[in-house]
Write an enzyme that holds these catalytic residues in place. Structure first.
Site, PDB file in Angstrom:
ATOM      1  N   ARG A  46       1.003  -1.587   0.487  1.00 27.55           N
ATOM      2  CA  ARG A  46      -0.293  -0.085   0.119  1.00 27.55           C
ATOM      3  C   ARG A  46       0.952   1.440  -0.133  1.00 27.55           C
ATOM      4  O   ARG A  46       0.630   2.262  -0.400  1.00 27.55           O
ATOM      5  CB  ARG A  46      -0.683  -0.261   1.191  1.00 27.55           C
ATOM      6  CG  ARG A  46      -1.831   1.258   1.885  1.00 27.55           C
ATOM      7  CD  ARG A  46      -3.108   0.984   2.093  1.00 27.55           C
ATOM      8  NE  ARG A  46      -2.753   0.537   3.197  1.00 27.55           N
ATOM      9  CZ  ARG A  46      -2.524   0.330   4.593  1.00 27.55           C
ATOM     10  NH1 ARG A  46      -1.778   1.491   4.334  1.00 27.55           N
ATOM     11  NH2 ARG A  46      -2.368  -0.216   5.694  1.00 27.55           N
ATOM     12  N   TYR A  98     -16.299  16.588 -15.292  1.00 26.90           N
ATOM     13  CA  TYR A  98     -17.577  15.205 -15.468  1.00 26.90           C
ATOM     14  C   TYR A  98     -18.322  14.803 -14.105  1.00 26.90           C
ATOM     15  O   TYR A  98     -18.414  15.447 -13.221  1.00 26.90           O
ATOM     16  CB  TYR A  98     -15.895  14.480 -14.816  1.00 26.90           C
ATOM     17  CG  TYR A  98     -16.575  13.066 -14.929  1.00 26.90           C
ATOM     18  CD1 TYR A  98     -16.880  12.332 -15.835  1.00 26.90           C
ATOM     19  CD2 TYR A  98     -15.840  11.910 -13.511  1.00 26.90           C
ATOM     20  CE1 TYR A  98     -16.683  10.598 -16.094  1.00 26.90           C
ATOM     21  CE2 TYR A  98     -16.047  11.234 -13.413  1.00 26.90           C
ATOM     22  CZ  TYR A  98     -17.120  10.175 -15.214  1.00 26.90           C
ATOM     23  OH  TYR A  98     -17.580   8.728 -14.307  1.00 26.90           O
ATOM     24  N   ASP A 170      -8.166  18.395 -14.450  1.00 23.94           N
ATOM     25  CA  ASP A 170      -8.144  17.493 -14.740  1.00 23.94           C
ATOM     26  C   ASP A 170      -7.853  17.229 -15.913  1.00 23.94           C
ATOM     27  O   ASP A 170      -8.659  17.707 -17.068  1.00 23.94           O
ATOM     28  CB  ASP A 170     -10.124  16.854 -14.944  1.00 23.94           C
ATOM     29  CG  ASP A 170     -10.490  15.547 -14.728  1.00 23.94           C
ATOM     30  OD1 ASP A 170      -9.451  14.730 -15.907  1.00 23.94           O
ATOM     31  OD2 ASP A 170     -10.903  15.337 -14.619  1.00 23.94           O
ATOM     32  N   LYS A 195      -8.686   6.334 -19.058  1.00 24.15           N
ATOM     33  CA  LYS A 195      -9.989   6.548 -20.705  1.00 24.15           C
ATOM     34  C   LYS A 195      -8.479   6.567 -22.027  1.00 24.15           C
ATOM     35  O   LYS A 195      -7.345   5.738 -22.032  1.00 24.15           O
ATOM     36  CB  LYS A 195     -10.153   7.809 -20.733  1.00 24.15           C
ATOM     37  CG  LYS A 195     -11.145   8.716 -19.246  1.00 24.15           C
ATOM     38  CD  LYS A 195     -12.656   7.778 -20.034  1.00 24.15           C
ATOM     39  CE  LYS A 195     -12.698   7.037 -18.648  1.00 24.15           C
ATOM     40  NZ  LYS A 195     -13.307   8.547 -17.982  1.00 24.15           N
TER      41      LYS A 195
HETATM   42  C1  LIG Z   1     -13.259   9.106 -16.694  1.00 30.09           C
HETATM   43  C2  LIG Z   1     -13.323  10.297 -15.764  1.00 30.09           C
HETATM   44  C3  LIG Z   1     -13.093  10.694 -14.224  1.00 30.09           C
HETATM   45  C4  LIG Z   1     -13.343   9.510 -13.495  1.00 30.09           C
HETATM   46  O1  LIG Z   1     -12.710   8.313 -13.921  1.00 30.09           O
HETATM   47  P1  LIG Z   1     -12.740   6.947 -12.944  1.00 30.09           P
HETATM   48  O2  LIG Z   1     -11.264   6.481 -13.895  1.00 30.09           O
HETATM   49  O3  LIG Z   1     -14.157   6.184 -14.402  1.00 30.09           O
HETATM   50  O4  LIG Z   1     -13.011   6.780 -11.743  1.00 30.09           O
HETATM   51  C5  LIG Z   1     -12.722  11.881 -14.138  1.00 30.09           C
HETATM   52  N1  LIG Z   1     -12.718  12.816 -14.876  1.00 30.09           N
HETATM   53  C6  LIG Z   1     -13.035  12.775 -16.133  1.00 30.09           C
HETATM   54  C7  LIG Z   1     -12.302  13.773 -17.375  1.00 30.09           C
HETATM   55  C8  LIG Z   1     -14.071  11.567 -16.520  1.00 30.09           C
HETATM   56  O5  LIG Z   1     -13.715  11.414 -18.144  1.00 30.09           O
END
Ligand SMILES: *Cc1c(COP(=O)(O)O)cnc(C)c1O
Length: 379
Positions: A46, A98, A170, A195
């Site tokens: 961890r 998001y 982000d 993604k």
């Molecule tokens: C998908 C997404 C998230 C969340 O991420 P997860 O891996 O699904 O928990 C956060 N910000 C953006 C812009 C996203 O497309």
């Protein structure tokens, strides 16, 4: 090193002991210690794991940060960052972030009295006017999801610095291949690595990169204390995905430019949101702050069209959640990714019921156009 090389050789390149060119998967929970206080740098997975560490160094290198941290999902990464704040603090948040980011703040952190205000951060004056004594950070997505609104990262960072606030970006939609927020003044960069960084729709992961030692120490403490770490296998899979990011992004974008133009000229399409179109609001800022326009296109179909019929007619393009994979994915933000946002707010920001979001994959672009054309034609 240029980014294309860094993607492949950044972080911890291979394995020193054996010469293996691929970082080994250290599938272990604990490590032998030689005696009291004597170890080889690892005590418990961890706290630290060599495979995860290789990934953490890699993302830090490619985002030009001080250090990186890997989490079990994008939401675990976002949650860890939000726990930097205290009860009574307030965060200025881009107004079409998001859906999960909105939800964790509105439904979870609200209970701990961490407040937020949704602001159209593409309007710098709005942001300045929203800064009160309790505001501690500006949290932006650019382009936003799903309306592709562009925020000037440099200007936001300057305002934040002037007011002693953190700038959090982000960067999921752009990836460090196209946009490097830390070089533009941001303090913290977050990724849903599920993604584009993973890129193959086969893992869920989150990454954070910070620009200084203090934030690094605080977030490593949070990561170890709250425990939302990424496992060794997915860390390895993510390193593998990142290696091909540059070629994937180039193809994603080439296809997206082509499809955006097609949609823009189609009489059954009411509106197209893609920063690569010169008519897109924010196109010039995007051109200045990023190396490209990405491959997410949102569009509104004419209201004579039943959008569900359109989704059902698609053959090659997969209808489903998520984005950033090699395969093209279409989704319906109002009922899927952004369902957590109340109807009135959705209408206000433009997430209408006939809005579709397309994550353009790396298939042959003519095949994609053919799929869209025949789906629209059959309506
Ligand atoms: C998908 C997404 C998230 C969340 O991420 P997860 O891996 O699904 O928990 C956060 N910000 C953006 C812009 C996203 O497309």
């Amino acid at each position: 090193m240029n980014i294309e090389s860094l993607l492949i050789h950044g972080g911890i390149d291979g394995d020193k002991q054996t010469g293996a060119v691929s970082v080994p998967i250290y599938q272990t929970s604990t490590y032998r210690q030689n005696g009291l206080g004597e170890n080889n740098g690892y005590e418990y997975s961890r706290t630290g794991n060599p495979t995860r560490e290789a990934l953490e160094k890699l993302i830090s290198d490619i985002e030009a940060g001080y250090s990186g941290l890997a989490f079990a999902s994008g939401m675990a990464a976002i949650t860890a960052v939000l726990t930097l704040f205290k009860s009574g603090d307030k965060i200025i948040l881009s107004d079409n972030v998001y859906g999960g980011t909105y939800r964790v703040l509105a439904k979870v952190f609200k209970n701990f009295n961490l407040n937020f205000e949704l602001v159209d951060t593409s309007n710098i004056k709005n942001v300045e006017d929203s800064i009160t004594d309790d505001v501690k950070a500006i949290y932006i997505e650019t382009p936003t999801n799903p309306l592709m609104t562009i925020t000037d990262i440099k200007k936001i960072s300057q305002i934040a610095k002037k007011n002693k606030l953190l700038t959090i970006v982000d960067n999921t939609f752009m990836t460090p291949y196209l946009q490097k927020p830390i070089e533009l003044g941001a303090d913290i960069v977050i990724h849903s690595a599920t993604k584009y960084l993973g890129g193959h729709s086969d893992l869920v992961a989150g990454l954070v990169v910070v620009n200084n030692e203090d934030l690094s120490k605080r977030l490593h403490f949070i990561q170890n204390s709250t425990g939302g770490i990424l496992n060794p296998f997915d860390s390895w899979l993510l390193i593998r995905g990142i290696k091909t990011l540059s070629v994937r992004m180039d193809r994603h974008e080439e296809n997206a430019q082509y499809i955006a133009k097609f949609l823009n000229e189609n009489p059954l399409v009411e509106k197209v949101y893609y920063p690569g179109l010169e008519s897109h609001i924010g196109h010039d800022i995007q051109k200045k702050q990023a190396k490209g326009y990405g491959a997410i296109i949102s569009f509104v179909l004419k209201d004579t069209i039943n959008i569900n019929d359109f989704f059902k007619k698609l053959k090659l393009i997969t209808f489903g959640e998520s984005l950033g994979g090699v395969e093209s994915l279409m989704c319906h933000p109002a009922s899927m990714t952004h369902a957590a946002i109340p109807y009135e707010i959705r209408q206000k920001v433009g997430i209408v019921d006939n809005l579709a979001r397309l994550s353009v994959g790396i298939e042959n672009k003519e095949d994609l156009i053919e799929d869209l054309t025949s789906a629209i034609k059959l309506l």
